[in-house]
Design an enzyme around this catalytic site. Sequence first.
Site, short mmCIF file in Angstrom:
data_model
loop_
_atom_site.label_atom_id
_atom_site.label_comp_id
_atom_site.label_asym_id
_atom_site.label_seq_id
_atom_site.Cartn_x
_atom_site.Cartn_y
_atom_site.Cartn_z
CG PHE A 1 -1.91 1.15 1.16
CD1 PHE A 1 -3.08 1.02 0.43
CD2 PHE A 1 -1.65 2.36 1.79
CE1 PHE A 1 -3.99 2.08 0.33
CE2 PHE A 1 -2.55 3.42 1.70
CZ PHE A 1 -3.72 3.27 0.98
CG ASP B 1 5.77 3.59 1.78
OD1 ASP B 1 5.79 4.24 2.85
OD2 ASP B 1 4.74 3.46 1.08
CE LYS C 1 0.17 5.84 7.43
NZ LYS C 1 -1.27 5.98 7.53
C1 PLP Z 1 3.11 2.42 3.85
C2 PLP Z 1 2.19 3.53 3.45
N1 PLP Z 1 2.52 4.32 2.42
C3 PLP Z 1 1.74 5.35 2.02
C4 PLP Z 1 0.55 5.61 2.66
C5 PLP Z 1 -0.31 6.76 2.21
O1 PLP Z 1 -0.17 7.82 3.09
P1 PLP Z 1 -1.23 9.04 3.06
O2 PLP Z 1 -2.54 8.49 3.50
O3 PLP Z 1 -0.63 10.04 3.98
O4 PLP Z 1 -1.26 9.52 1.65
C6 PLP Z 1 0.17 4.82 3.74
C7 PLP Z 1 -1.11 5.07 4.44
O5 PLP Z 1 -1.65 4.28 5.16
C8 PLP Z 1 1.00 3.75 4.15
O6 PLP Z 1 0.67 2.96 5.17
#
Ligand code: PLP
Length: 399
Positions: A136, A222, A251
């Site tokens: 994700f 990520d 986050k």
């Molecule tokens: C690993 C990871 N990358 C990217 C995102 C996306 O982040 P945002 O909701 O701030 O766009 C998330 C959101 O849960 C995530 O868990």
Amino acid sequence: MNTETVISKFQRYVINNYSRYPIVFVKGKGCWLWDIEGKKYLDFTTGIAVTNLGHSHPAVVKAIGEQSRRLIHVSNLFYVEPQVELAEILVKHSFADKVFFCNSGAEANESAIKLARRWGRVNGGRYKIVSALGSFHGRTLGALSATGQKRYHEGFKPLVGGFKFVPYGKLEPLGKALEDDKVCAVILEPIQGENGVIIPPEDYLPGVRELCTKRGVLLILDEVQVGLGRTGRLFAYEHYGIEPDVMTLAKALGGGIPAGAVLAREEVAIHLTPGSHGSTLGGNPLAMFSGCAVLRTILGDGLIDNAARMGEYLLERLKTLGRKHKELVKDVRGKGLILGIEFRSKEVAKEITRRCMEKGLLVILTQDKVIRLLPPLIVSREEVDYAVGKIQESFGEVC
Ligand SMILES: Cc1ncc(COP(=O)(O)O)c(C=O)c1O
């Protein structure tokens, strides 16, 4: 307003793209939240890994107050003092040489994808990116195209081209995918959080690093969810004795004020030249000053050690509970303060989630069968015991 009025106004005025629990929070302090009816909850969701310092941490409140009185926003047409302060802290505590700031996880990944493509263009005309099934990476079109879950793609095709997917946690298929000489980067989460707290084998990330180095391909990690102390290290990659070429954060970075970042090694970072990429609000003084307070508190208050210690304790207690209820629980796993309880059935997982909330413990149901726990890094042993007690009670009622 009361809960009912807020919900009915939501139905009238807000787009219905989330399924929400019927609770309206109005106050938070430390690990606790209060709803509009005055009920108190222990928050083991941290706004999905955002409020790592708990709610209204004095350092964050002070930083936001001071900076909002001084200067809330100026554009990146100018030099922004708190932006360089936060960049310096991040660089000094990571593999990276340079930082780009934006507003969210999706935007950070979007930016990392663009950076990898710019780098690939001058390094053999490469543009393809390998990602993992179950991953994700966010909801914007580029980040969504990098996300290895079909259900999030539904209705949004055609997606951005050039992404290939391999099973997570396995080196052989990744090695095969990297034989394609048009691949410029691999993007991975060190732990797949949204996919149900999937922790890869210990030798996976070192193996991925080795493959990327051998093939001259960038490794993008990520760490939007697992970065900034959550796993018991400042960054999850530190557990594996490796370094990525690019890393994304968001986050927890802004302490609740939207902030995201791309961290990169110098020879990669140089490819984002003036005008090639940008973000109006990215790196804004308020978010950056709040971010400085977050980083200084995480580093200065022993919160990383606390995350490791409390994580280990919570994992042990949950594993004991899981062993007692084998008929309900398939697996219990975690690293630091990201933990998952995998249930045998969707119905049980949903019912336990509901009962925990009813009893005043907030948890996240993910992938239908996994309860994900993301306690704040400030959590105490008593609060862990309180949470385990509520989960135990819920198990007792469902059995
Ligand atoms: C690993 C990871 N990358 C990217 C995102 C996306 O982040 P945002 O909701 O701030 O766009 C998330 C959101 O849960 C995530 O868990």
